[in-house]
Scaffold this motif. Structure first.
Motif, PDB file in Angstrom:
ATOM      1  N   UNK A 143       0.846  -1.189   0.000  1.00  0.00           N
ATOM      2  CA  UNK A 143       0.000   0.000   0.000  1.00  0.00           C
ATOM      3  C   UNK A 143       0.882   1.240   0.000  1.00  0.00           C
ATOM      4  N   UNK A 144       0.631   2.140  -0.920  1.00  0.00           N
ATOM      5  CA  UNK A 144       1.458   3.338  -1.059  1.00  0.00           C
ATOM      6  C   UNK A 144       1.394   4.193   0.198  1.00  0.00           C
ATOM      7  N   UNK A 145       2.557   4.634   0.665  1.00  0.00           N
ATOM      8  CA  UNK A 145       2.626   5.591   1.756  1.00  0.00           C
ATOM      9  C   UNK A 145       2.202   5.075   3.102  1.00  0.00           C
ATOM     10  N   UNK A 146       2.022   3.757   3.248  1.00  0.00           N
ATOM     11  CA  UNK A 146       1.584   3.187   4.518  1.00  0.00           C
ATOM     12  C   UNK A 146       2.658   2.239   5.058  1.00  0.00           C
ATOM     13  N   UNK A 147       2.688   2.070   6.382  1.00  0.00           N
ATOM     14  CA  UNK A 147       3.673   1.143   6.962  1.00  0.00           C
ATOM     15  C   UNK A 147       3.282  -0.325   6.851  1.00  0.00           C
ATOM     16  N   UNK A 148       2.181  -0.620   6.141  1.00  0.00           N
ATOM     17  CA  UNK A 148       1.748  -2.006   5.997  1.00  0.00           C
ATOM     18  C   UNK A 148       2.806  -2.821   5.265  1.00  0.00           C
ATOM     19  N   UNK A 149       2.922  -4.073   5.634  1.00  0.00           N
ATOM     20  CA  UNK A 149       3.958  -4.911   5.063  1.00  0.00           C
ATOM     21  C   UNK A 149       3.642  -5.327   3.627  1.00  0.00           C
ATOM     22  N   UNK A 150       4.701  -5.611   2.899  1.00  0.00           N
ATOM     23  CA  UNK A 150       4.566  -6.090   1.523  1.00  0.00           C
ATOM     24  C   UNK A 150       3.947  -7.483   1.528  1.00  0.00           C
ATOM     25  N   UNK A 151       3.187  -7.787   0.498  1.00  0.00           N
ATOM     26  CA  UNK A 151       2.571  -9.103   0.379  1.00  0.00           C
ATOM     27  C   UNK A 151       2.675  -9.578  -1.062  1.00  0.00           C
ATOM     28  N   UNK A 152       2.493 -10.863  -1.252  1.00  0.00           N
ATOM     29  CA  UNK A 152       2.432 -11.472  -2.586  1.00  0.00           C
ATOM     30  C   UNK A 152       1.068 -12.135  -2.720  1.00  0.00           C
ATOM     31  N   UNK A 153       0.391 -11.862  -3.823  1.00  0.00           N
ATOM     32  CA  UNK A 153      -0.883 -12.545  -4.043  1.00  0.00           C
ATOM     33  C   UNK A 153      -0.787 -13.405  -5.305  1.00  0.00           C
ATOM     34  N   UNK A 154      -1.559 -14.464  -5.283  1.00  0.00           N
ATOM     35  CA  UNK A 154      -1.456 -15.481  -6.323  1.00  0.00           C
ATOM     36  C   UNK A 154      -2.851 -16.006  -6.650  1.00  0.00           C
ATOM     37  N   UNK A 155      -3.137 -16.134  -7.924  1.00  0.00           N
ATOM     38  CA  UNK A 155      -4.406 -16.696  -8.370  1.00  0.00           C
ATOM     39  C   UNK A 155      -4.101 -17.850  -9.315  1.00  0.00           C
ATOM     40  N   UNK A 156      -4.510 -19.042  -8.936  1.00  0.00           N
ATOM     41  CA  UNK A 156      -4.212 -20.230  -9.719  1.00  0.00           C
ATOM     42  C   UNK A 156      -5.305 -20.507 -10.744  1.00  0.00           C
ATOM     43  N   UNK A 157      -4.993 -21.367 -11.672  1.00  0.00           N
ATOM     44  CA  UNK A 157      -5.948 -21.714 -12.714  1.00  0.00           C
ATOM     45  C   UNK A 157      -7.223 -22.308 -12.123  1.00  0.00           C
TER      46      UNK A 157
END
Length: 216
Positions: A143-157
Motif C-alpha cells: 500500500x502506497x505511503x503506509x507502513x503495511x507490510x509487503x505481500x504477494x498474491x497469487x491466483x491459480x488456474x
C-alpha cells in the motif's frame, strides 16, 4: 483486465459477513466450532463470534480505521482477551506474537477488500509483476505511503486465491487462502502461520479454516 483490477475482483469474493463452521489446529490440538462474521463497512469494523461446544460464545473484533494511520488494526473482544491470557500463562508469548501478526495480515486483506469495493485500489496500491505461469497470476504489492507490510498474491488456474506475507521459506510466514468458489464467493477461507523452527516441514504453528454455509 489489469492485474490490480483482477486483485480487487478476487478480493470481492472473500465472504466478510456470513456463518458456518470452523476448525482451529494448534500444534497437536484441534478444536471445532461454529461462527458468525459481520463486516460494518461504515465503521470499518470486522468481528467474528465463535461458539465453542461446552464453552460458550467468544468475540474477536478488528477495527480497520487504525490501518489508515498505523498500518495495523486495533484488536478487541473477550475472545482475544482470553487468548492473550492463555498464551501468557503458558509462557508462549512468541506464539501469541505470531497470532497477532496473522490478525494484522487478515486486517490488511479486509482493508484492501474495502478499497477494491470503493473502486480505489489502483490509486492506493503499488504492485510489481513476479511471474505468470500457465493459468496463474502472481504479484508483489504494498500500500502506497503506509507502513503495511509487503505481500504477494497469487491466483491459480483452479481459481484458488492465496496471499502471502513474509518470504516463502523465511521465518514467520503467514498466508490467507480462498477456495471452493460458489455463488460469487469463496466457501472456504484458511489462515495459516508458520514459524522459523517449522520451515523444514509442512506443519504450521496454527491453522484456522472457516467453511461458510451462507454469505450475506
Amino acid at each position: 483486465m489489469q492485474q490490480e483490477d483482477l486483485l480487487a475482483t478476487t478480493l470481492a469474493k472473500i465472504c466478510l459477513s456470513g456463518e458456518g463452521s470452523g476448525v482451529l489446529k494448534f500444534r497437536s490440538q484441534q478444536h471445532t466450532f461454529t461462527f458468525e462474521t459481520l463486516m460494518n463497512r461504515q465503521q470499518m469494523q470486522w468481528g467474528v463470534a465463535i461458539q465453542v461446544p461446552f464453552h460458550g460464545e467468544e468475540l474477536i473484533r478488528l477495527d480497520l480505521r487504525q490501518m489508515v494511520k498505523l498500518g495495523r488494526p486495533m484488536v478487541s473482544g473477550g475472545g482475544y482477551r482470553q487468548l492473550k491470557k492463555a498464551f501468557i500463562q503458558q509462557g508462549q508469548r512468541q506464539q501469541l506474537s505470531l497470532i497477532r501478526q496473522q490478525l494484522q495480515n487478515w486486517a490488511q486483506l479486509l482493508y484492501l477488500t474495502q478499497l477494491g469495493q470503493e473502486k480505489n485500489i489502483n490509486s492506493k496500491l503499488q504492485c510489481n509483476p513476479r511471474s505468470t505461469g500457465q493459468g496463474q497470476v502472481e504479484q508483489s504489492c504494498w500500500i502506497k505511503g503506509k507502513p503495511a507490510r509487503k505481500f504477494v498474491w497469487q491466483l491459480e488456474q483452479s481459481r484458488k486465491f492465496t496471499m502471502f506475507w513474509g518470504s516463502r521459506g523465511a521465518a514467520h510466514q503467514g498466508a490467507v487462502t480462498g477456495e471452493r468458489e460458489q455463488f460469487g464467493h469463496y466457501r472456504q477461507i484458511g489462515l495459516k502461520m508458520k514459524s522459523d523452527e517449522q520451515q523444514k516441514s509442512d506443519a504450521n504453528v496454527w491453522e484456522l479454516t472457516l467453511a461458510f454455509d451462507s454469505c450475506s
